[in-house]
Design a protein around this motif. Structure first.
Motif, PDB file in Angstrom:
ATOM      1  N   CYS A  18       0.859  -1.179   0.000  1.00 56.09           N
ATOM      2  CA  CYS A  18       0.000   0.000   0.000  1.00 56.09           C
ATOM      3  C   CYS A  18       0.899   1.233   0.000  1.00 56.09           C
ATOM      4  CB  CYS A  18      -0.996  -0.021   1.156  1.00 56.09           C
ATOM      5  SG  CYS A  18      -0.277   0.191   2.795  1.00 56.09           S
ATOM      6  N   CYS A  23      -1.766   0.737   7.411  1.00 60.59           N
ATOM      7  CA  CYS A  23      -3.197   0.408   7.463  1.00 60.59           C
ATOM      8  C   CYS A  23      -3.517  -0.817   6.610  1.00 60.59           C
ATOM      9  CB  CYS A  23      -4.058   1.574   6.968  1.00 60.59           C
ATOM     10  SG  CYS A  23      -3.825   3.147   7.786  1.00 60.59           S
ATOM     11  N   ARG A  24      -3.691  -0.579   5.308  1.00 63.22           N
ATOM     12  CA  ARG A  24      -4.213  -1.624   4.434  1.00 63.22           C
ATOM     13  C   ARG A  24      -3.294  -2.834   4.287  1.00 63.22           C
ATOM     14  NH1 ARG A  24      -5.304   2.126  -0.615  1.00 63.22           N
ATOM     15  NH2 ARG A  24      -3.418   3.041   0.274  1.00 63.22           N
ATOM     16  N   SER A  25      -2.037  -2.611   3.934  1.00 60.63           N
ATOM     17  CA  SER A  25      -1.171  -3.781   3.711  1.00 60.63           C
ATOM     18  C   SER A  25      -0.875  -4.546   4.997  1.00 60.63           C
ATOM     19  CB  SER A  25       0.101  -3.416   2.940  1.00 60.63           C
ATOM     20  OG  SER A  25       0.890  -2.470   3.610  1.00 60.63           O
ATOM     21  N   ALA A  28      -3.980  -6.621   5.481  1.00 70.12           N
ATOM     22  CA  ALA A  28      -3.999  -7.734   4.533  1.00 70.12           C
ATOM     23  C   ALA A  28      -3.005  -8.816   4.949  1.00 70.12           C
ATOM     24  CB  ALA A  28      -3.688  -7.235   3.127  1.00 70.12           C
ATOM     25  N   ALA A  63      -6.199   0.459  13.104  1.00 72.40           N
ATOM     26  CA  ALA A  63      -5.952  -0.831  12.456  1.00 72.40           C
ATOM     27  C   ALA A  63      -5.678  -1.911  13.499  1.00 72.40           C
ATOM     28  CB  ALA A  63      -4.785  -0.731  11.474  1.00 72.40           C
ATOM     29  N   MET A  96      -2.797  -2.485  -3.174  1.00 66.66           N
ATOM     30  CA  MET A  96      -4.139  -2.066  -2.775  1.00 66.66           C
ATOM     31  C   MET A  96      -4.848  -1.276  -3.862  1.00 66.66           C
ATOM     32  SD  MET A  96      -4.556  -3.447   0.142  1.00 66.66           S
ATOM     33  CE  MET A  96      -3.344  -4.751   0.002  1.00 66.66           C
ATOM     34  N   VAL A 130      -8.783  -0.929  -2.951  1.00 63.18           N
ATOM     35  CA  VAL A 130      -9.129  -0.880  -1.533  1.00 63.18           C
ATOM     36  C   VAL A 130      -8.901   0.552  -1.054  1.00 63.18           C
ATOM     37  CG1 VAL A 130      -8.627  -1.787   0.761  1.00 63.18           C
ATOM     38  CG2 VAL A 130      -8.429  -3.295  -1.238  1.00 63.18           C
ATOM     39  N   ASP A 132      -8.187   3.822   1.113  1.00 60.94           N
ATOM     40  CA  ASP A 132      -7.286   4.039   2.245  1.00 60.94           C
ATOM     41  C   ASP A 132      -8.063   4.626   3.422  1.00 60.94           C
ATOM     42  OD1 ASP A 132      -5.164   4.517   3.937  1.00 60.94           O
ATOM     43  OD2 ASP A 132      -4.020   5.694   2.486  1.00 60.94           O
ATOM     44  N   TYR A 141     -12.163   1.752   9.210  1.00 61.08           N
ATOM     45  CA  TYR A 141     -11.209   0.645   9.322  1.00 61.08           C
ATOM     46  C   TYR A 141     -11.921  -0.700   9.377  1.00 61.08           C
ATOM     47  CZ  TYR A 141      -7.123   3.627   9.984  1.00 61.08           C
ATOM     48  OH  TYR A 141      -6.099   4.522   9.790  1.00 61.08           O
ATOM     49  N   THR A 144     -12.801  -1.490   5.884  1.00 60.63           N
ATOM     50  CA  THR A 144     -11.590  -1.893   5.167  1.00 60.63           C
ATOM     51  C   THR A 144     -11.194  -3.314   5.556  1.00 60.63           C
ATOM     52  OG1 THR A 144     -10.842   0.402   5.062  1.00 60.63           O
ATOM     53  CG2 THR A 144      -9.162  -1.307   4.740  1.00 60.63           C
ATOM     54  N   LEU A 148     -10.983  -6.367   2.974  1.00 59.89           N
ATOM     55  CA  LEU A 148      -9.725  -7.103   2.817  1.00 59.89           C
ATOM     56  C   LEU A 148      -9.889  -8.586   3.134  1.00 59.89           C
ATOM     57  CD1 LEU A 148      -7.192  -4.515   4.264  1.00 59.89           C
ATOM     58  CD2 LEU A 148      -7.248  -5.400   1.915  1.00 59.89           C
TER      59      LEU A 148
END
Length: 165
Positions: A18, A23-25, A28, A63, A96, A130, A132, A141, A144, A148
């Motif tokens: 990401c 956050c996202r990665s 994941a 997160a 992402m 996805v 952010d 979150y 998200t 994910l």
């Protein structure tokens, strides 16, 4: 004649990417680790990185909190920037969104990179990016995390024929 020795176990390396790797990665990565454990797939390693990450930054509090409620521990996460070495390590790089792909491409990973959404949808460019959640409320979150969870599960299902034949 002696018995044929079994081939050495090889590890399949999966990298989530990401922007800041807070956050996202990391979400994941944590979801994938939990799902791999649930599936009993011990031959897969998972890491995450960010195209604009500063080294050693923890996952955002939101997160960590949302993941913890779902049984995923991000408390020890430390961000890392995307590097050519990480791209080389990975068998598949899942980003992402499309804005992360040029960085992977510049590091020699074009042939093994896709957005997570596209990969989960079968690779036809039909999958979602996805969004952010950085700076957003905890509810964002949660959304998200749930998105994910579905995308990571679908990506692992797509990899199942080679990872767990």
């Amino acid at each position: 004649m002696t018995e044929q020795a079994s081939p050495p176990t090889t590890t399949y390396n999966l990298l989530f990417v990401c922007t800041g790797n807070t956050c996202r990665s990391p979400l994941a990565e944590g979801i994938a680790r939990a799902e791999l454990q649930r599936r009993g797939w011990a031959n897969v390693q998972v890491k995450s990185a960010g195209v604009s990450a500063h080294p050693g930054v923890p996952a955002t509090m939101e997160a960590v909190t949302v993941a913890r409620r779902q049984g995923v521990d991000l408390s020890a996460h430390a961000s890392q920037p995307l590097t050519p070495a990480l791209v080389s390590w990975a068998d598949v790089v899942l980003t992402m969104g499309p804005s992360h792909l040029p960085s992977v491409d510049r590091m020699g990973g074009a042939e093994k990179a896709a957005t997570l959404g596209d990969f989960a949808a079968g690779g036809e460019g039909l999958g979602p990016s996805v969004p952010d959640p950085f700076g957003g409320p905890e509810a964002l979150y949660e959304e998200t995390f749930n998105e994910l969870r579905g995308l990571v599960g679908a990506a692992l299902d797509r990899l199942a024929p080679i990872l767990h034949p």
